[in-house]
Design a protein around this motif. Structure first.
Motif, PDB file in Angstrom:
ATOM      1  N   ARG A 157      20.240 -23.351 -19.807  1.00 49.85           N
ATOM      2  CA  ARG A 157      20.441 -22.618 -21.049  1.00 49.85           C
ATOM      3  C   ARG A 157      21.816 -22.975 -21.605  1.00 49.85           C
ATOM      4  O   ARG A 157      22.722 -23.397 -20.875  1.00 49.85           O
ATOM      5  CB  ARG A 157      20.339 -21.100 -20.826  1.00 49.85           C
ATOM      6  CG  ARG A 157      19.004 -20.633 -20.318  1.00 49.85           C
ATOM      7  CD  ARG A 157      18.975 -19.126 -20.078  1.00 49.85           C
ATOM      8  NE  ARG A 157      17.717 -18.704 -19.485  1.00 49.85           N
ATOM      9  CZ  ARG A 157      16.626 -18.384 -20.197  1.00 49.85           C
ATOM     10  NH1 ARG A 157      16.686 -18.423 -21.530  1.00 49.85           N
ATOM     11  NH2 ARG A 157      15.513 -18.014 -19.609  1.00 49.85           N
ATOM     12  N   ALA A 209      29.995 -20.176 -27.499  1.00 48.03           N
ATOM     13  CA  ALA A 209      30.405 -18.788 -27.317  1.00 48.03           C
ATOM     14  C   ALA A 209      30.261 -17.978 -28.588  1.00 48.03           C
ATOM     15  O   ALA A 209      29.934 -16.778 -28.529  1.00 48.03           O
ATOM     16  CB  ALA A 209      31.850 -18.736 -26.817  1.00 48.03           C
ATOM     17  N   SER A 268      28.086 -18.577 -31.039  1.00 47.97           N
ATOM     18  CA  SER A 268      26.729 -18.624 -31.590  1.00 47.97           C
ATOM     19  C   SER A 268      26.000 -17.315 -31.275  1.00 47.97           C
ATOM     20  O   SER A 268      26.418 -16.567 -30.382  1.00 47.97           O
ATOM     21  CB  SER A 268      25.971 -19.816 -30.997  1.00 47.97           C
ATOM     22  OG  SER A 268      25.840 -19.658 -29.603  1.00 47.97           O
ATOM     23  N   PRO A 269      24.907 -16.994 -31.983  1.00 47.26           N
ATOM     24  CA  PRO A 269      24.156 -15.762 -31.697  1.00 47.26           C
ATOM     25  C   PRO A 269      23.656 -15.735 -30.253  1.00 47.26           C
ATOM     26  O   PRO A 269      23.457 -16.772 -29.626  1.00 47.26           O
ATOM     27  CB  PRO A 269      23.003 -15.802 -32.690  1.00 47.26           C
ATOM     28  CG  PRO A 269      23.506 -16.659 -33.807  1.00 47.26           C
ATOM     29  CD  PRO A 269      24.380 -17.695 -33.171  1.00 47.26           C
ATOM     30  N   ARG A 270      23.434 -14.563 -29.752  1.00 46.16           N
ATOM     31  CA  ARG A 270      23.072 -14.418 -28.346  1.00 46.16           C
ATOM     32  C   ARG A 270      21.739 -15.085 -28.047  1.00 46.16           C
ATOM     33  O   ARG A 270      21.595 -15.736 -27.007  1.00 46.16           O
ATOM     34  CB  ARG A 270      23.016 -12.936 -27.980  1.00 46.16           C
ATOM     35  CG  ARG A 270      22.660 -12.697 -26.515  1.00 46.16           C
ATOM     36  CD  ARG A 270      22.750 -11.239 -26.164  1.00 46.16           C
ATOM     37  NE  ARG A 270      22.404 -11.034 -24.748  1.00 46.16           N
ATOM     38  CZ  ARG A 270      22.410  -9.861 -24.155  1.00 46.16           C
ATOM     39  NH1 ARG A 270      22.728  -8.759 -24.834  1.00 46.16           N
ATOM     40  NH2 ARG A 270      22.094  -9.756 -22.876  1.00 46.16           N
ATOM     41  N   ARG A 271      20.766 -14.956 -28.946  1.00 47.10           N
ATOM     42  CA  ARG A 271      19.451 -15.551 -28.666  1.00 47.10           C
ATOM     43  C   ARG A 271      19.517 -17.068 -28.695  1.00 47.10           C
ATOM     44  O   ARG A 271      18.691 -17.740 -28.090  1.00 47.10           O
ATOM     45  CB  ARG A 271      18.392 -15.044 -29.651  1.00 47.10           C
ATOM     46  CG  ARG A 271      18.599 -15.408 -31.088  1.00 47.10           C
ATOM     47  CD  ARG A 271      17.613 -14.649 -31.964  1.00 47.10           C
ATOM     48  NE  ARG A 271      17.671 -15.082 -33.347  1.00 47.10           N
ATOM     49  CZ  ARG A 271      16.911 -16.041 -33.849  1.00 47.10           C
ATOM     50  NH1 ARG A 271      16.035 -16.643 -33.070  1.00 47.10           N
ATOM     51  NH2 ARG A 271      17.002 -16.387 -35.121  1.00 47.10           N
ATOM     52  N   CYS A 272      20.575 -17.628 -29.390  1.00 47.78           N
ATOM     53  CA  CYS A 272      20.771 -19.078 -29.337  1.00 47.78           C
ATOM     54  C   CYS A 272      21.416 -19.478 -28.017  1.00 47.78           C
ATOM     55  O   CYS A 272      21.086 -20.512 -27.437  1.00 47.78           O
ATOM     56  CB  CYS A 272      21.628 -19.533 -30.504  1.00 47.78           C
ATOM     57  SG  CYS A 272      20.862 -19.298 -32.130  1.00 47.78           S
ATOM     58  N   ARG A 273      22.348 -18.650 -27.524  1.00 45.29           N
ATOM     59  CA  ARG A 273      22.980 -18.962 -26.237  1.00 45.29           C
ATOM     60  C   ARG A 273      21.979 -18.876 -25.100  1.00 45.29           C
ATOM     61  O   ARG A 273      22.077 -19.620 -24.124  1.00 45.29           O
ATOM     62  CB  ARG A 273      24.139 -18.000 -25.957  1.00 45.29           C
ATOM     63  CG  ARG A 273      25.271 -18.082 -26.962  1.00 45.29           C
ATOM     64  CD  ARG A 273      26.507 -17.369 -26.439  1.00 45.29           C
ATOM     65  NE  ARG A 273      26.270 -15.973 -26.086  1.00 45.29           N
ATOM     66  CZ  ARG A 273      26.446 -14.959 -26.927  1.00 45.29           C
ATOM     67  NH1 ARG A 273      26.837 -15.191 -28.185  1.00 45.29           N
ATOM     68  NH2 ARG A 273      26.229 -13.718 -26.536  1.00 45.29           N
ATOM     69  N   ASP A 274      21.006 -17.969 -25.215  1.00 43.69           N
ATOM     70  CA  ASP A 274      20.018 -17.779 -24.160  1.00 43.69           C
ATOM     71  C   ASP A 274      18.806 -18.687 -24.317  1.00 43.69           C
ATOM     72  O   ASP A 274      17.820 -18.544 -23.573  1.00 43.69           O
ATOM     73  CB  ASP A 274      19.555 -16.322 -24.135  1.00 43.69           C
ATOM     74  CG  ASP A 274      20.699 -15.374 -23.769  1.00 43.69           C
ATOM     75  OD1 ASP A 274      21.696 -15.848 -23.177  1.00 43.69           O
ATOM     76  OD2 ASP A 274      20.596 -14.169 -24.082  1.00 43.69           O
ATOM     77  N   SER A 317      24.103 -21.030 -22.529  1.00 44.87           N
ATOM     78  CA  SER A 317      25.140 -20.162 -21.961  1.00 44.87           C
ATOM     79  C   SER A 317      25.669 -20.694 -20.626  1.00 44.87           C
ATOM     80  O   SER A 317      26.763 -20.304 -20.181  1.00 44.87           O
ATOM     81  CB  SER A 317      24.602 -18.737 -21.774  1.00 44.87           C
ATOM     82  OG  SER A 317      23.466 -18.740 -20.927  1.00 44.87           O
TER      83      SER A 317
END
Length: 267
Positions: free
Chosen positions: A259, A223, A225-231, A261
């Motif tokens: 993914r 949660a 982590s950066p968004r592009r890592c979650r996606d 996320s």
């Protein structure tokens, strides 16, 4: 003459003495009676009874006497209601007979809750193709599966996003999680524990799904982590080592296509 006069005077004196003695005795007797009456207490007089004389009930002379009419007695008797006969008492209900001797029936015992289904296991072929922190750093897994796009700096800048190494380093800093995973994999000959395959995997009689502390630690790290890592798109399994020593605790997570996320919305 002198003798007579002297004898008369003597008799007169005697009569006077006798009269005086009698008078003194009478006075003494009267005094005794008076003192006796005064010594007794006076009794109260009984209360007076009041008597009220009521006038006699005299029938006025002007009112003519009532004479019975001829045949009135029969009519009066006919008009008078006849006494109703007594109501019969309601019949008593028959007394129920005692029930026959019926053998007691015992309630069936509560069904024993079936033991939970065993947690799914990971085959040796799947483990050989799983993505690890070392293979992610090299660019691909042993079988070419699990290689995602991202940055090795954890998403702070350009390049690869190595979420496998990032999550593994986070879990290695929790001795309590390592001990929990070690206890879970002892039952399977130190085989890596599958914790997520599209949903959190429940093991044995644990409360809730999966290892609660481990699941929470993974979800928090993903949660934040950066968004592009979650996606980041992933394929296949990911193998995380919570201890680098041989035989240390290891966990496996992942599915065919997923993914990071997805772990946040797992039930």
């Amino acid at each position: 003459m002198e003798r007579r006069s002297q004898s008369e005077r003597t008799r007169t004196r005697r009569r006077r003495l006798t009269a005086g003695a009698l008078a003194a005795a009478a006075h003494a007797l009267l005094l005794v009676l008076l003192l006796r009456d005064l010594s007794q207490p006076l009794q109260p007089e009984p209360p007076a009874i009041q008597v009220i004389l009521a006038p006699p009930l005299v029938r006025p002379l002007l009112e003519p006497p009532v004479e019975p009419k001829p045949g009135g007695g029969a009519r009066a008797q006919a008009a008078a209601p006849s006494p109703s006969p007594p109501k019969p008492s309601p019949p008593r209900a028959p007394r129920p007979k005692p029930p026959p001797d019926i053998p007691p029936r015992y309630a069936p015992q509560a069904e024993v809750e079936a033991p939970p289904a065993p947690a799914p296991r990971v085959s040796a072929a799947e483990l050989a193709q799983a993505t690890t922190a070392e293979s992610e750093a090299g660019g691909a897994g042993a079988g070419g599966l699990g290689a995602g796009e991202g940055g090795g700096d954890g998403g702070a800048g350009g390049g690869r996003c190595d979420m496998v190494r990032r999550l593994q380093a986070k879990l290695q800093g929790h001795p309590s999680l390592q001990a929990a995973v070690m206890r879970a994999q002892e039952d399977r000959g130190f085989e890596p524990v599958l914790v997520w395959n599209g949903d959190w995997v429940r093991r044995g009689v644990e409360d809730g799904k999966g290892l609660a502390g481990l699941r929470q630690a993974i979800a928090v790290e993903v949660a934040f982590s950066p968004r592009r890592c979650r996606d980041q798109a992933m394929r296949g399994l990911v193998l995380l080592r919570l201890d680098e020593r041989p035989g240390g605790p290891r966990i496996v997570l992942g599915t065919r296509a997923w993914r990071w996320s997805d772990l946040l919305f797992a039930r």
